[in-house]
Design a protein around this motif. Structure first.
Motif, PDB file in Angstrom:
ATOM      1  N   UNK A  28      -5.346  31.174  26.409  1.00 35.10           N
ATOM      2  CA  UNK A  28      -4.261  31.349  25.795  1.00 35.10           C
ATOM      3  C   UNK A  28      -2.894  31.608  26.197  1.00 35.10           C
ATOM      4  N   UNK A  29      -3.000  32.794  26.765  1.00 36.03           N
ATOM      5  CA  UNK A  29      -1.613  33.286  27.542  1.00 36.03           C
ATOM      6  C   UNK A  29      -1.275  32.569  28.189  1.00 36.03           C
ATOM      7  N   UNK A  30      -1.682  31.332  29.479  1.00 37.09           N
ATOM      8  CA  UNK A  30      -1.287  31.201  30.167  1.00 37.09           C
ATOM      9  C   UNK A  30      -1.492  29.302  29.816  1.00 37.09           C
ATOM     10  N   UNK A  31      -1.669  29.219  29.084  1.00 42.34           N
ATOM     11  CA  UNK A  31      -0.767  27.906  27.649  1.00 42.34           C
ATOM     12  C   UNK A  31      -2.387  26.721  28.575  1.00 42.34           C
ATOM     13  N   UNK A  32      -3.016  27.063  29.127  1.00 39.49           N
ATOM     14  CA  UNK A  32      -3.786  25.470  29.259  1.00 39.49           C
ATOM     15  C   UNK A  32      -5.416  25.904  28.519  1.00 39.49           C
ATOM     16  N   UNK A  33      -5.998  24.920  28.611  1.00 41.84           N
ATOM     17  CA  UNK A  33      -7.146  24.566  28.075  1.00 41.84           C
ATOM     18  C   UNK A  33      -8.499  25.865  28.465  1.00 41.84           C
TER      19      UNK A  33
END
Length: 81
Positions: A28-33
């Motif tokens: 979530x913090x890295x905006x990845x799945x």
């Protein structure tokens, strides 16, 4: 960002452990799945350069310092007084 140019799957796993961060929160913090994190840590695939940089940024912002050289690793960043 640290001087290390590319973190390894083992460093990612260890870094999460140091700051008690689960894969969902890192993703979530890295905006990845979450699958990007899972597959990277299991050495199934390497994230894109931008995604890998985002993963590293999130962990560094949480207090992790990545080390490089002869013995790549991770450690908690010393707190400034």
């Amino acid at each position: 960002m640290s001087v290390i140019s590319k973190i390894t799957p083992a460093q990612c796993r260890a870094a999460r452990g140091l700051v008690a961060m689960n894969q969902i929160d890192l993703a979530a913090g890295a905006s990845v799945s979450k699958n990007v994190i899972v597959d990277f840590e299991k050495e199934r695939r390497t994230p894109t350069k931008n995604n890998l940089a985002a993963i590293q940024r999130v962990l560094e912002e949480a207090g992790v310092e990545f080390t490089n050289g002869d013995a790549p690793g991770v450690r908690l960043r010393k707190k400034k007084r």
